[in-house]
Enzyme design. Sequence first.
Site, mmCIF file in Angstrom:
data_model
loop_
_atom_site.group_PDB
_atom_site.id
_atom_site.type_symbol
_atom_site.label_atom_id
_atom_site.label_comp_id
_atom_site.label_asym_id
_atom_site.label_seq_id
_atom_site.Cartn_x
_atom_site.Cartn_y
_atom_site.Cartn_z
ATOM 1 N N GLY A 73 3.920 -6.558 51.161
ATOM 2 C CA GLY A 73 4.686 -5.508 51.821
ATOM 3 C C GLY A 73 3.844 -4.571 52.655
ATOM 4 N NE ARG A 123 8.104 -5.050 61.660
ATOM 5 C CZ ARG A 123 8.106 -3.942 60.941
ATOM 6 N NH1 ARG A 123 9.233 -3.282 60.757
ATOM 7 N NH2 ARG A 123 7.001 -3.474 60.394
ATOM 8 C CB ALA A 124 15.165 -8.400 66.009
ATOM 9 C CG HIS A 133 11.573 -4.842 45.686
ATOM 10 N ND1 HIS A 133 12.265 -3.661 45.746
ATOM 11 C CD2 HIS A 133 10.652 -4.687 44.705
ATOM 12 C CE1 HIS A 133 11.781 -2.822 44.847
ATOM 13 N NE2 HIS A 133 10.812 -3.417 44.196
ATOM 14 N NE ARG A 179 13.189 3.964 62.143
ATOM 15 C CZ ARG A 179 14.075 3.303 61.405
ATOM 16 N NH1 ARG A 179 15.140 3.932 60.947
ATOM 17 N NH2 ARG A 179 13.905 2.033 61.142
ATOM 18 C CG ASP A 183 2.406 -6.411 46.290
ATOM 19 O OD1 ASP A 183 1.490 -5.986 45.547
ATOM 20 O OD2 ASP A 183 3.117 -7.386 45.967
ATOM 21 C CE LYS A 191 17.683 -2.009 56.688
ATOM 22 N NZ LYS A 191 17.682 -1.058 57.821
ATOM 23 C CG ASP A 195 8.293 -8.605 46.731
ATOM 24 O OD1 ASP A 195 7.100 -8.651 47.103
ATOM 25 O OD2 ASP A 195 8.650 -8.048 45.677
#
Length: 605
Positions: A341, A449-450, A10, A480, A181, A35, A369
């Site tokens: 996670g 996350r940016a 993952h 979202r 997780d 991705k 992960d």
Amino acid sequence: MYVLGISRVHDSAAALVHDGEIVAFCEEERFTRVKHDGGFPAEAIRFCLDRAGITLADVDHVAYYWQRWKEPIHAAKVFAKYFPATLEVFRNDNGEEGGKSASLVETLKTGGGKGVDNYHVGGAVLAHFKRSYTLERDLKDALEFTAPTRFKVHLVDHHRSHAASGYYISPWDESAVLTLDGIGSDGTSTYLAHGKGNRIVDLRRIKFPHSLGAMYAGVTGHLGFYPTMDEGKIMGLAPLGDDTFVDAFKQLIHLDDDGGFELDLSWFRHHRTGKHLMSKKFADAFGPARPKTRVTAENPVPQHYCDLAYALQITLEEAGLHLARWLQRETGSKRLCVAGGVALNSVMNGRILLETPFEDFFAQPAAADDGCALGAALEVSVAKYHRPRPRTGYTYTGPEYTENEMEVALQDAGVEYERVADIAAHTAKSIADGRIVGWVQGRMECGPRALGNRSLVADPRDPESKTRMNEKVKHREAFRPFAPSCLIERAGDYFVSDYPSPVMLLVFDVLPDRRDEVPAITHVDGTARVQTVSREDNELYYRMISEFEKLTGVPMVVNTSFNDNNEPIVASPQDAIACYLKTDVDALALGPFWVEKTRLEEETE
């Protein structure tokens, strides 16, 4: 001493630690453009070595995030304990109606077919086991390295890797540690520990099938989304729901008086199938699974499933609070480090900070992960060989590009561009004028996350910023939310807490009297996933937001990851230019270079 850390399956990743310094850490997906790429992280490893200016011959230790014997032993115990129901594993379902997963041989060779749950459980266990023996050969083959090497391979417990990825980079010499997780190498799903100096002391392990990650993933699939990939979407969907099923969901999990928990497995099938599936009992009580159809304005998520998402989220939050309170009592600590996670659930994190006796909170930006690559390396470097703990440089750990490389990419793409004297001020003015800007600066951030170096930024005052970003740029579901990047010293003016949140893993309420001022970052329930930005963390990004504040009086911008839906965050200048060209991003701030599309109103003037 160089320690190379590796994770895979993952969000595969690699990290390189040199004594007390994180030299590099990056996910494989950023290079392959697949991705959640779970293959062997050859490109990420190559990047790490290149960043250090070394070869595999210079690496002293290789740390892998998974152990050898504990997984098959635990799997055998689960199979025996729940036999004969576990015979269902031999049906090899993939979660779709009548669908079959990849075969044992295919899973052993490749890790499985394409898609979630498309693997053979026995093949997956054997693949993990095999890789623990072939890691040295796999590493050399992937890099096509034929010279002699001296590195020693270390197989590290999965949840110790999670814990190390958080605690060893935290600013504290003492802290409670909580990791959550789906399942780890010995079956652990929840790990509670106490960090003391340069060691982490085990306190408690809760093992699969009693797993908050498995619970959340299973219901995610029932809601018509993809388990292990779309849990963040469910967190965003939940506020659209009502409390219709909250009491009923309490049947799914029992919170023990001694601080632990157990799932009522009659509602689940993950222990019987090895896949993220719910039982017939669940479907009978809560309705059939929603088909995995694309969510659009014409095909929204029905209210029934929003209500289920709300119940699931509340159930997770209450379990997280329950665990955190026990851990705080057991350790007496006022500080908490989280990873795993499930720790990406920033709504749960915000409640833990505000509603438990913990006063300080630390999260690793790559909590899932991928972060285990770094954690495994630190478990070897710090815990085993007593090297210093790296306290800085754990966020912006990916590749960076020279101005010459950026300019060549722009020229190769054939786009018009200009070099501006002050890219921060120029970008701030453009955002204030209503443009959505791709902001690519410095080293790429790690994690999902940016955080201001590979971001799409927009005006938080404009309610259309959110709609346009979702529909025309990100091509994702309208429910979202988008996050604010806020100057750290002004966070208390807009949110109920001004606690530092540099890696965007805490959700706080937006102050009621501020919500109309910043509608683009305010979710339907009045919350926001906050990123606080300090000059020390990211000087250029801080200055850009400061310039925006000078123009508008608002000390924040909308920040989301620079990528189209279902693709990784952009890494290279070429990635950024390609995403800019194929979406409705208005402008691109690539280093000091500015690229801008002509607006329709400008064309008609």
